[in-house]
Design a protein around this motif. Structure first.
Motif, PDB file in Angstrom:
ATOM      1  N   ALA A  55       0.805  -1.104  -0.009  1.00 20.21           N
ATOM      2  CA  ALA A  55       0.093   0.024   0.101  1.00 20.21           C
ATOM      3  C   ALA A  55       0.904   1.455   0.029  1.00 20.21           C
ATOM      4  O   ALA A  55       1.172   1.647   1.221  1.00 20.21           O
ATOM      5  N   GLY A  56       1.351   1.641  -1.234  1.00 21.11           N
ATOM      6  CA  GLY A  56       2.137   2.706  -1.422  1.00 21.11           C
ATOM      7  C   GLY A  56       1.715   3.947  -1.925  1.00 21.11           C
ATOM      8  O   GLY A  56       0.700   3.974  -2.057  1.00 21.11           O
ATOM      9  N   LEU A  57       2.613   4.917  -1.740  1.00 17.41           N
ATOM     10  CA  LEU A  57       2.332   6.436  -2.406  1.00 17.41           C
ATOM     11  C   LEU A  57       3.353   6.631  -3.322  1.00 17.41           C
ATOM     12  O   LEU A  57       4.241   6.015  -3.802  1.00 17.41           O
ATOM     13  N   THR A  58       2.869   7.676  -4.117  1.00 16.30           N
ATOM     14  CA  THR A  58       3.657   8.499  -5.033  1.00 16.30           C
ATOM     15  C   THR A  58       3.612   9.918  -4.710  1.00 16.30           C
ATOM     16  O   THR A  58       2.839  10.485  -3.976  1.00 16.30           O
ATOM     17  N   PHE A  59       4.765  10.913  -5.235  1.00 18.41           N
ATOM     18  CA  PHE A  59       4.469  12.239  -4.973  1.00 18.41           C
ATOM     19  C   PHE A  59       3.873  12.910  -6.051  1.00 18.41           C
ATOM     20  O   PHE A  59       4.171  12.354  -7.159  1.00 18.41           O
ATOM     21  N   PRO A  60       3.518  13.995  -5.948  1.00 14.14           N
ATOM     22  CA  PRO A  60       2.569  14.723  -6.819  1.00 14.14           C
ATOM     23  C   PRO A  60       3.590  15.285  -8.196  1.00 14.14           C
ATOM     24  O   PRO A  60       4.924  15.586  -7.852  1.00 14.14           O
ATOM     25  N   ASP A  73       7.010   3.936  -1.461  1.00 13.13           N
ATOM     26  CA  ASP A  73       6.122   3.497  -2.753  1.00 13.13           C
ATOM     27  C   ASP A  73       5.558   2.264  -2.374  1.00 13.13           C
ATOM     28  O   ASP A  73       4.651   1.827  -3.056  1.00 13.13           O
ATOM     29  N   HIS A  74       5.895   1.483  -1.377  1.00 11.28           N
ATOM     30  CA  HIS A  74       4.941   0.330  -0.840  1.00 11.28           C
ATOM     31  C   HIS A  74       4.461   0.459   0.388  1.00 11.28           C
ATOM     32  O   HIS A  74       3.557  -0.438   0.773  1.00 11.28           O
ATOM     33  N   ILE A  75       4.830   1.285   1.295  1.00 12.94           N
ATOM     34  CA  ILE A  75       4.208   1.509   2.778  1.00 12.94           C
ATOM     35  C   ILE A  75       3.477   2.871   3.046  1.00 12.94           C
ATOM     36  O   ILE A  75       2.890   2.957   3.993  1.00 12.94           O
ATOM     37  N   GLY A  76       3.773   3.746   2.061  1.00 13.44           N
ATOM     38  CA  GLY A  76       3.281   5.035   2.510  1.00 13.44           C
ATOM     39  C   GLY A  76       1.877   5.278   2.513  1.00 13.44           C
ATOM     40  O   GLY A  76       1.439   6.295   3.320  1.00 13.44           O
ATOM     41  N   ALA A  77       1.141   4.563   2.064  1.00 20.02           N
ATOM     42  CA  ALA A  77      -0.494   4.549   2.080  1.00 20.02           C
ATOM     43  C   ALA A  77      -1.020   3.826   3.195  1.00 20.02           C
ATOM     44  O   ALA A  77      -2.400   3.634   3.277  1.00 20.02           O
ATOM     45  N   VAL A  78      -0.067   3.004   3.975  1.00 24.35           N
ATOM     46  CA  VAL A  78      -0.690   1.994   5.027  1.00 24.35           C
ATOM     47  C   VAL A  78      -1.643   2.781   5.874  1.00 24.35           C
ATOM     48  O   VAL A  78      -2.707   2.312   6.267  1.00 24.35           O
ATOM     49  N   PRO A  79      -1.078   4.104   6.506  1.00 19.76           N
ATOM     50  CA  PRO A  79      -1.957   4.720   7.691  1.00 19.76           C
ATOM     51  C   PRO A  79      -3.339   5.235   7.065  1.00 19.76           C
ATOM     52  O   PRO A  79      -4.322   4.996   7.813  1.00 19.76           O
ATOM     53  N   VAL A 112      -1.704  -6.241   9.368  1.00 18.48           N
ATOM     54  CA  VAL A 112      -0.617  -6.103   8.390  1.00 18.48           C
ATOM     55  C   VAL A 112       0.405  -6.848   8.465  1.00 18.48           C
ATOM     56  O   VAL A 112       1.041  -7.056   9.613  1.00 18.48           O
ATOM     57  N   TYR A 113       0.979  -7.712   7.674  1.00 16.75           N
ATOM     58  CA  TYR A 113       2.019  -8.597   7.799  1.00 16.75           C
ATOM     59  C   TYR A 113       3.347  -7.961   7.026  1.00 16.75           C
ATOM     60  O   TYR A 113       3.139  -7.935   5.748  1.00 16.75           O
ATOM     61  N   ALA A 114       4.438  -7.996   7.969  1.00 12.15           N
ATOM     62  CA  ALA A 114       5.637  -7.475   7.106  1.00 12.15           C
ATOM     63  C   ALA A 114       6.714  -8.030   7.793  1.00 12.15           C
ATOM     64  O   ALA A 114       6.668  -8.559   9.163  1.00 12.15           O
ATOM     65  N   LYS A 117       4.726   5.407  11.442  1.00 11.47           N
ATOM     66  CA  LYS A 117       3.724   6.233  10.537  1.00 11.47           C
ATOM     67  C   LYS A 117       2.603   6.311  11.203  1.00 11.47           C
ATOM     68  O   LYS A 117       1.854   7.014  11.310  1.00 11.47           O
ATOM     69  N   LEU A 118       2.057   5.023  11.769  1.00  9.27           N
ATOM     70  CA  LEU A 118       0.805   4.854  12.532  1.00  9.27           C
ATOM     71  C   LEU A 118       0.952   5.703  13.859  1.00  9.27           C
ATOM     72  O   LEU A 118      -0.296   6.340  14.083  1.00  9.27           O
ATOM     73  N   LYS A 119       1.870   5.751  14.504  1.00 11.41           N
ATOM     74  CA  LYS A 119       1.811   6.635  15.852  1.00 11.41           C
ATOM     75  C   LYS A 119       1.681   8.050  15.366  1.00 11.41           C
ATOM     76  O   LYS A 119       0.893   8.881  16.031  1.00 11.41           O
ATOM     77  N   GLU A 120       2.230   8.512  14.120  1.00 13.69           N
ATOM     78  CA  GLU A 120       2.196   9.819  13.799  1.00 13.69           C
ATOM     79  C   GLU A 120       0.656  10.267  13.505  1.00 13.69           C
ATOM     80  O   GLU A 120       0.223  11.273  13.722  1.00 13.69           O
ATOM     81  N   HIS A 121       0.039   9.103  13.035  1.00 16.22           N
ATOM     82  CA  HIS A 121      -1.705   9.249  12.613  1.00 16.22           C
ATOM     83  C   HIS A 121      -2.289   8.744  13.825  1.00 16.22           C
ATOM     84  O   HIS A 121      -3.597   8.956  13.345  1.00 16.22           O
ATOM     85  N   ARG A 122      -1.643   8.677  14.760  1.00 15.58           N
ATOM     86  CA  ARG A 122      -2.326   8.193  16.146  1.00 15.58           C
ATOM     87  C   ARG A 122      -3.600   7.089  15.772  1.00 15.58           C
ATOM     88  O   ARG A 122      -4.575   6.957  16.074  1.00 15.58           O
ATOM     89  N   LEU A 123      -2.788   6.026  15.156  1.00 18.81           N
ATOM     90  CA  LEU A 123      -3.585   4.865  15.153  1.00 18.81           C
ATOM     91  C   LEU A 123      -3.021   3.851  15.849  1.00 18.81           C
ATOM     92  O   LEU A 123      -1.757   3.635  16.041  1.00 18.81           O
ATOM     93  N   ASP A 124      -3.957   2.669  15.884  1.00 17.60           N
ATOM     94  CA  ASP A 124      -3.360   1.441  16.697  1.00 17.60           C
ATOM     95  C   ASP A 124      -2.509   0.747  16.018  1.00 17.60           C
ATOM     96  O   ASP A 124      -2.411   0.522  14.837  1.00 17.60           O
ATOM     97  N   THR A 125      -1.272   0.242  16.826  1.00 19.04           N
ATOM     98  CA  THR A 125      -0.386  -0.357  16.058  1.00 19.04           C
ATOM     99  C   THR A 125      -0.299  -2.183  16.210  1.00 19.04           C
ATOM    100  O   THR A 125       0.353  -2.779  16.070  1.00 19.04           O
ATOM    101  N   SER A 126      -1.386  -2.476  17.175  1.00 16.00           N
ATOM    102  CA  SER A 126      -1.769  -3.698  17.411  1.00 16.00           C
ATOM    103  C   SER A 126      -2.302  -4.818  16.174  1.00 16.00           C
ATOM    104  O   SER A 126      -1.797  -5.970  16.424  1.00 16.00           O
ATOM    105  N   LEU A 127      -2.297  -4.039  15.056  1.00 19.19           N
ATOM    106  CA  LEU A 127      -2.760  -4.916  13.725  1.00 19.19           C
ATOM    107  C   LEU A 127      -1.552  -5.464  13.036  1.00 19.19           C
ATOM    108  O   LEU A 127      -1.629  -6.077  12.309  1.00 19.19           O
ATOM    109  N   LEU A 128      -0.079  -4.804  13.473  1.00 17.85           N
ATOM    110  CA  LEU A 128       0.959  -5.097  12.906  1.00 17.85           C
ATOM    111  C   LEU A 128       1.448  -6.317  13.210  1.00 17.85           C
ATOM    112  O   LEU A 128       1.671  -6.820  14.508  1.00 17.85           O
TER     113      LEU A 128
END
Length: 564
Positions: free
Chosen positions: A40-45, A80-86, A96-98, A109-120
């Motif tokens: 789940a990646g991102l790209t730049f504009p 480009d492979h993890i940027g869209a995970v949050p 999420v498995y890695a 990244k998840l902590k910056e977005h204040r998301l639960d990390t227990s799914l990792l």
């Protein structure tokens, strides 16, 4: 009965990003009402996406099939492979498995977005996990970041291999070799489809080993008179290790600057992926306590990014460090297409400061993390897939990769070139592209996700090129007749003090519109706005051949109350 039903079920592979483009990698694999997602990646504009921070895949197909998703598996830890995970986890409550380092980078990244990390959930190269009807196998590969893997999905229809980003490095920095034997074993057992990285398909031969860069670093460090600055990608941890090794070899101290570099190095050291002596690292606030000839700075900005540490150093705008003549700057990267000009500006600025600048055109200070033609052919020859799907590349890359596949024996009719959203459909006997799902770009601007579309981008482009005129009018609430004089405010259009004639004439155009409205008894406010916009647009274009955005603001006032 069940066997017959299984025989008729189709396996679908649906890329939601990374096909026909480089970056934003994301693929759904679907069978028997179950979906596994790879990356789940991102790209730049690009230059047309004014004000946009990042671009992520469109999740709408996945939202329509939310209950089918069994998990997200990640190949490696590049943006480009993890940027869209949050952004994905804000919509989907799935595991999420890695591998360990990849999850460490995602966790930040998840902590910056204040998301639960227990799914990792951590997996290891060589491990296989079961998700529904799928067995997911993680296979060790070489790349420019540790813990990179390919993923083999064992399904009831057949084995699907996603190479992820890879190269074949026979002398890897971390001693972890690509598991070529496992790819050969899978190939001998039978692989239904191979989805392979096409990034470097235009380059003949083999990608150089990362160890070449380390040798170059030591040569450059040996001749450096004063401070050494090395700029590279923050996620290229193999390169970072080479910088550390050269720093310690010459008994210098390492200073790190750039937020992403600081974060990645901290995580990699904590997880044991970077080896560094405790006394080697020096906080940037204590840099003045050492002679310049004792210091190596590791920084971001290898692409000339405007706000990066290297760009600020080149402009003498860094808050804590000022470069001096005879400092050596190593830019350990090649410009991504589109960044050549900004990178050239940085090199020119550094040269003007008197620095010795070393970059990829002058020395072997960078090697790619992606396979060249001979390595891509090796992968195809080992895996021997029945069907081949080139991915991770623009259209020309995909077509060239298809030709390579033909050269090593893949039948042309079994090479499937699609685009984002294409549905690659397989059973045990056949494979084809059959249909399309939504798979566009979702633009992230600040905290807004997807609220910037083509209309907003068009307006931003218009404003940036032609400027803005705002017309403010007061009209009588009952009669809709003008009260007072119109006010004209312009931004990015003309310098008002030197363009009094244009502004004065524009005001007369507006007054004529209001007289016409009074004469024809026009009381529709929206129609009056349309007339002002139309007449003013026509005047400005006739006068100076510009087409600014024109925004009339009409406020209705109660003159009876005012008079009382």
């Amino acid at each position: 009965m069940n066997k017959r039903n299984n025989r008729n079920k189709k396996l679908k592979i649906i890329p939601l990003g990374g096909v026909g483009e480089i970056g934003k990698n994301m693929t759904a694999v679907e069978y028997n009402n179950q979906i596994i997602i790879v990356d789940a990646g991102l790209t730049f504009p690009d230059d047309t996406m004014l004000g946009v921070d990042i671009v992520i895949p469109d999740f709408s197909y996945l939202e329509q099939n939310k209950d089918k998703i069994k998990g997200l598996v990640i190949t490696h830890g590049h943006e480009d492979h993890i940027g869209a995970v949050p952004y994905f986890l804000k919509k989907f409550d799935v595991r999420v498995y890695a591998t360990k380092l990849t999850l460490g980078l995602i966790e930040v990244k998840l902590k910056e977005h204040r998301l639960d990390t227990s799914l990792l959930k951590i997996v290891h190269p060589g491990q296989t996990i079961k998700l529904g009807d799928f067995d997911i196998e993680f296979i060790s590969v070489n790349h420019s970041i540790p813990d990179a893997t390919s993923i083999a999905i064992h399904s009831p229809v057949g084995v699907i291999i996603f190479t992820g980003d890879f190269k074949v490095d026979y002398t890897p920095i971390d001693g972890v070799h690509m598991d070529l034997q496992r790819f050969a074993q899978l190939g001998s057992e039978g692989v239904l489809a191979l989805l392979s990285d096409s990034t470097n398909v235009e380059r003949p031969g083999y990608t150089m080993s990362e160890i070449i860069v380390g040798d170059t670093f030591k040569q450059v460090f040996a001749s450096a008179k004063e401070r050494i600055v090395v700029a590279t990608f923050a996620s290229n941890l193999h390169r970072v290790q080479q910088v550390i090794d050269a720093t310690e070899y010459y008994d210098r101290k390492l200073v790190i600057t750039g937020r992403s570099m600081e974060n990645n190095v901290k995580i990699a050291i904590e997880l044991g992926y970077l080896k560094i002596k405790k006394e080697t690292m020096v906080n940037i606030n204590k840099i003045d306590k050492y002679n310049p000839s004792d210091i190596v700075m590791l920084t971001t900005g290898s692409q000339g990014e405007p706000m990066s540490a290297l760009t600020r150093l080149a402009k003498s705008e860094h808050r804590k460090v000022k470069l001096m003549p005879n400092d050596t700057v190593i830019i350990s990267a090649t410009p991504i297409p589109g960044n050549e000009e900004s990178m050239g500006d940085v090199i020119n600025n550094l040269t003007e400061l008197g620095c010795d600048v070393v970059y990829s055109k002058l020395a072997d200070v960078h090697v790619s993390g992606h396979a060249c033609q001979e390595e891509l052919k090796l992968m195809l020859s080992l895996v021997r897939p029945k069907y081949f799907i080139p991915v991770h590349g623009e259209k020309r890359h995909l077509k060239m990769h298809a030709k390579l596949a033909e050269q090593v024996g893949v039948r042309p009719e079994n090479i499937l070139i699609g685009k984002n959203g294409s549905i690659y459909e397989f059973d045990k006997y056949s494979g084809k592209i059959n249909g399309q799902v939504p798979a566009g770009n979702v633009l992230v601007d600040g905290l807004g996700i997807g609220d910037v579309g083509n209309v907003v981008l068009r307006d931003r482009k218009h404003l940036s090129e032609e400027g803005l005129i705002t017309v403010v009018l007061n009209v009588d609430k009952k009669t809709k007749r003008l009260v007072g004089s119109p006010e004209i405010i312009s931004r990015g259009f003309v310098y008002v003090k030197e363009s009094k004639d244009i502004i004065g004439n524009a005001r007369r155009v507006i007054l004529n519109v209001m007289k016409e409205a009074e004469k024809k008894n026009i009381t529709d406010i929206n129609y009056i706005k349309y007339l002002i916009r139309d007449r003013l647009k026509s005047y400005v274009y006739t006068e100076i051949k510009r087409d600014p955005m024109i925004i009339p603001i009409i406020m209705e006032v109660d003159t009876d109350v005012k008079n009382k």
